[in-house]
Design a protein around this motif. Structure first.
Motif, PDB file in Angstrom:
ATOM      1  N   ARG A  13       0.854  -1.186   0.000  1.00  0.00           N
ATOM      2  CA  ARG A  13       0.000   0.000   0.000  1.00  0.00           C
ATOM      3  C   ARG A  13       0.893   1.240   0.000  1.00  0.00           C
ATOM      4  N   TYR A  14       0.534   2.238  -0.741  1.00  0.00           N
ATOM      5  CA  TYR A  14       1.254   3.504  -0.873  1.00  0.00           C
ATOM      6  C   TYR A  14       2.636   3.350  -1.506  1.00  0.00           C
ATOM      7  N   ASN A  21       4.555  12.517  -1.591  1.00  0.00           N
ATOM      8  CA  ASN A  21       4.372  12.955  -0.205  1.00  0.00           C
ATOM      9  C   ASN A  21       5.415  13.999   0.188  1.00  0.00           C
ATOM     10  N   GLY A 149      -3.465  12.736   7.428  1.00  0.00           N
ATOM     11  CA  GLY A 149      -3.342  11.631   6.497  1.00  0.00           C
ATOM     12  C   GLY A 149      -2.434  10.519   6.986  1.00  0.00           C
ATOM     13  N   THR A 150      -2.484   9.417   6.285  1.00  0.00           N
ATOM     14  CA  THR A 150      -1.679   8.256   6.642  1.00  0.00           C
ATOM     15  C   THR A 150      -0.197   8.557   6.539  1.00  0.00           C
ATOM     16  N   ALA A 151       0.197   9.357   5.584  1.00  0.00           N
ATOM     17  CA  ALA A 151       1.607   9.654   5.359  1.00  0.00           C
ATOM     18  C   ALA A 151       2.094  10.880   6.125  1.00  0.00           C
ATOM     19  N   ASN A 152       1.256  11.453   6.980  1.00  0.00           N
ATOM     20  CA  ASN A 152       1.630  12.646   7.749  1.00  0.00           C
ATOM     21  C   ASN A 152       2.211  13.745   6.863  1.00  0.00           C
TER      22      ASN A 152
END
Length: 170
Positions: A13-14, A21, A149-152
């Protein structure tokens, strides 16, 4: 024929999002600096204590002894950073729950966007603000960081009052 199980290869994922990012994190800082509502502060980052080396090589300390009221805090030299207050996020913060207490009911916290990467908890912000009597210097303690978000890609810092100089600046 071999009965060996072949490993499953999956796409993570990602995967491949790191460059995108990184651009978003840099844009987050640019938006803060370009906002007409930004102001500037001195950011004091804490200096982490170093562990004392041991001569016996038997065991190294993995946990520091905590005596918060006894510790002497030291900070790096200040750096100038742009800040942006986040009044729109306040409503969400007041809804947060921390066990038995609502996090928004204690001291008036201030939610800020700081135009700098990796601002550690325990940092101190110092700035001047104008009131009816003139300018005063205030100090705020970085108490918590909440990432977007997930990735800060962006961080909102929850700050609490630390020190207030009520004397006017010349």
């Amino acid at each position: 024929m071999s009965d060996a199980v072949k490993p499953v290869v999956r796409k993570a994922r990602y995967q491949g999002h790191v460059p995108f990012n990184r651009v978003l994190r840099d844009d987050w800082i640019k938006v803060i600096k370009l906002s007409p509502d930004h102001f500037e502060a001195s950011l004091y980052r804490p200096i982490e204590p170093e562990l004392e080396p041991t001569d016996d090589n038997y065991q190294s300390e993995s946990v520091l002894e905590l005596e918060t009221n006894q510790d002497t805090l030291t900070y790096r030299e200040p750096e100038l950073v742009a800040l942006l207050a986040c009044p729109d996020e306040q409503e969400n913060f007041f809804m947060m729950d921390d066990g038995d207490e609502n996090l928004g009911e204690s001291l008036e916290p201030l939610m800020l966007r700081i135009a700098s990467h990796h601002v550690p908890i325990g940092s101190v912000l110092e700035w001047d603000e104008e009131n009816a009597e003139g300018l005063r210097t205030v100090w705020w303690y970085v108490h918590k960081a909440v990432g977007y978000g997930t990735a800060n890609v962006g961080v909102i810092y929850i700050c609490i009052p630390m020190r207030d100089f009520n004397k006017l600046l010349k």
